[in-house]
Each structure stands twice: as structure tokens, then as C-alpha cells.
Design a protein around this motif. Structure first.
Motif, PDB file in Angstrom:
ATOM      1  N   TYR A   1      -4.938  -4.544  -1.140  1.00  0.00           N
ATOM      2  CA  TYR A   1      -4.348  -3.263  -0.735  1.00  0.00           C
ATOM      3  C   TYR A   1      -3.226  -3.442   0.290  1.00  0.00           C
ATOM      4  O   TYR A   1      -2.182  -2.785   0.183  1.00  0.00           O
TER       5      TYR A   1
ATOM      6  N   PHE B   1     -11.095   2.972  -7.221  1.00  0.00           N
ATOM      7  CA  PHE B   1     -10.581   1.801  -6.518  1.00  0.00           C
ATOM      8  C   PHE B   1      -9.272   1.294  -7.143  1.00  0.00           C
ATOM      9  O   PHE B   1      -8.531   0.549  -6.507  1.00  0.00           O
TER      10      PHE B   1
ATOM     11  N   VAL C   1      -9.868  -4.608  -3.191  1.00  0.00           N
ATOM     12  CA  VAL C   1      -9.435  -4.035  -1.915  1.00  0.00           C
ATOM     13  C   VAL C   1      -8.712  -5.062  -1.047  1.00  0.00           C
ATOM     14  O   VAL C   1      -7.937  -4.685  -0.158  1.00  0.00           O
TER      15      VAL C   1
END
Length: 330
Positions: free
Chosen positions: A97, A141, A94
């Protein structure tokens, strides 16, 4: 990443490992030395897994574990059951991102997150951790990586490694895995890669679609609506056309297998009778398939199916149907 017919490609660094010496097989001094090394290897793996939870040590641990994951026995259960480890890997994912849009991902950042993805592929491949991995919805994810458009090397590497994780899930025939994936956007995401990815990414994405189709619930899902069938069929057709200029036997193999599986559905078979690319019928790929008898047989069976299915002959066991022709513009 050599052959996708029965498995997802594995890293080449361990593909050519030499066979064990006679002494290690025979239980002599070499065998004793090898046995003595096993606890040290496991201790090393355990320490590297612990290092994943230390921000200062994580980058090196990711690199070492991803390089040596094939020689660490039971690394997947160790990763899954160690406190905080999966959370650390997801944190790596993450954290990049924001670099996806606008596309500013650096090669170094791409390499680092791909090392984390390689460890997740290890978890996805292991029979003891595959289903818990699904139940935790970890694959979701990865979907932002498959939803990118940049063709630069960092993004292409990121897509390819993410596809490797999904490929590891579908490699073993498991209806629960397919059922989970069908509840997500995996088919549209794979179709996007099949349209714009590198040859290798296209091959892995097509392999995933093939494995989904080979499961009965996957075939029913794709053929349930004209829109789904059209989405898959049009991408496959465009890929066939592009292969005439840039041949790839391994990619063609998976395209043909997808078409063959679609022809198992009577309504889809009727539509394929009219919309199957002419290049699959006129011998365009005869030279490409010269040394691949299995794919040649698949193509022959496909052509037989669509011919008989289009006429509603006994080979299909069904009369002619409107099928999906209307949404193909036929």
C-alpha cells in the motif's frame, strides 16, 4: 486471457495442455503412474501452503503455487482452511500500500503481490470458498489497487490481476455476489479502469460491469438515479468513440452487451434513443463484427429496442417517458 464472453480469462500457460495418453485413460501402467503421482502433487501443494506462513519461504511458495494452481486439486479449500494462510496473503497485499502513492511500485514487488492475488482468484473461483471469501470482505483489500492512476507496467499488471479476482466472483451468476459488490465502490472503480486502463484491463472491467447489469438488482441499481446511469453511459460512449481509432472486437462485444442490457430498462431505453453513440448506428463497426454473429445480433436487438422504446411502441410495452433525458442534457 483469450475470451471473456463466458468466463474471465485464465492464464495461457495451461491453456494448451496436451490430452492424456491412451495408457493413462485405459488404466494401464501410465494410468497407475498418474494415480501414484496424485498424492505426491497434493503433498507438494500442502507443503507450499505451509511455506506461505514462513517469511523466508513465502516468495518461492507464492510463485510455485500461482504457476501450478491449475494442477493442484482443491487448492482453494486448502488455502482457505489452512491456519494463517489467508492472513499471509493479505499481509502481502497490504505491505505494498505505501508504494501506491506516490507511485513507486517496483516490477518485482508487483509480480510478488500478483502471485498472491492469483491465489485469491483461485479461492474466489471455487464454489466452496466463494461465499466465505465474500463474507470475510476480502475483495475490499484489492480496491486500493483499482484506485491507482499510474499507467506503468507494474501498476497495470496489478490492476489487471485485481480485476481478475473480481471477475472470478461475477463469472458465476450469483445474486449474493452482485448484492455484495453493489454495497461497495466496484462500479466507479471499474469505470475508472474502463477510462484509463490498457485494452485488456478495460475488457475485464467492462465484463464485470456487464455481469452486474445482467443481474436484475444490478440493472435496477444503475438505473435507479440519473447520476448512476449517466456515469455508466458516458464511459461506454467514450469507449465506443475511442474504438473507432483503436478497434478491439472483444472490448466492443462487452460494450454492446452492456448497452443491450441497459435497454431492458424502459426509462434507460428512452434515454438511449437519444444518446446512443452514432457509431453504433452508422455501420462504423461492421467490419469489426463481420466474424462475430452473436455480437451483431446483440447490436441489431439494441438498435431495435432503442428505436421502439424511443417511440413508445408496443415492442417496449410502455408509453413514451421523460426517462433519463434531462441528465443527459437532452
Amino acid at each position: 486471457m483469450a475470451n471473456l464472453q463466458s468466463s474471465v480469462p485464465e492464464p495461457s500457460s495451461f491453456a494448451g495442455a496436451s490430452p492424456p495418453s491412451p495408457s493413462s485413460i485405459g488404466g494401464g501402467a501410465g494410468g497407475a503412474a498418474s494415480a501414484a503421482q496424485e498424492p505426491r502433487k497434493m503433498a507438494s501443494a500442502e507443503q507450499l501452503v505451509l511455506d506461505l506462513c514462513d517469511r523466508e519461504l513465502r516468495e518461492n511458495a507464492l510463485l510455485e503455487l500461482s504457476k501450478k494452481r491449475e494442477i493442484f486439486q482443491d487448492l482453494a479449500p486448502l488455502l482457505w482452511h489452512s491456519f494463517g494462510t489467508i492472513a499471509a496473503l493479505l499481509q502481502e497485499i497490504v505491505s505494498i500500500y505505501p508504494a501506491l502513492s506516490p507511485p513507486v511500485l517496483s516490477p518485482g514487488a508487483s509480480n510478488r503481490v500478483c502471485n498472491a492475488l492469483a491465489l485469491l482468484q483461485c479461492v474466489a473461483s471455487h464454489p466452496d470458498t466463494r461465499i466465505p471469501f465474500l463474507h470475510a470482505h476480502v475483495p475490499l483489500f484489492l480496491y486500493p489497487f483499482l484506485n491507482t492512476f499510474s499507467k506503468t507496467r507494474p501498476f497495470e499488471y496489478l490492476r489487471l490481476t485485481s480485476l481478475g479476482v473480481i471477475g472470478a466472483l461475477v463469472k458465476v451468476d450469483d445474486t449474493e455476489v452482485i448484492g455484495f459488490l453493489l454495497q461497495t465502490e466496484i462500479i466507479p472503480l471499474c469505470l475508472r479502469t474502463m477510462e484509463m486502463g490498457s485494452e485488456l484491463s478495460k475488457t475485464v472491467a467492462t465484463f464485470i460491469v456487464q455481469k452486474i447489469l445482467l443481474d436484475d438488482i444490478g440493472l435496477r441499481y444503475v438505473c435507479a438515479t440519473p447520476e448512476r446511469f449517466y456515469a455508466v453511459g458516458s464511459v461506454l460512449g467514450n469507449m465506443v468513440i475511442s474504438l473507432a481509432d483503436q478497434p478491439s472486437t472483444r472490448l466492443l462485444k462487452h460494450i454492446i452487451r452492456c448497452y443491450l442490457r441497459l435497454s431492458d430498462n424502459p426509462r434507460a431505453c428512452v434515454a438511449l434513443h437519444n444518446c446512443l453513440p452514432d457509431m453504433l448506428k452508422d455501420g462504423t463497426f461492421n467490419i469489426s463484427l463481420r466474424d462475430d454473429p452473436a455480437t451483431r445480433r446483440w447490436l441489431q436487438q439494441l438498435l431495435h429496442n432503442v428505436t421502439v422504446g424511443g417511440m413508445g411502441g408496443p415492442g417496449m410495452g410502455v408509453p413514451p417517458q421523460p426517462g433519463l433525458d434531462h441528465m443527459m442534457g437532452i
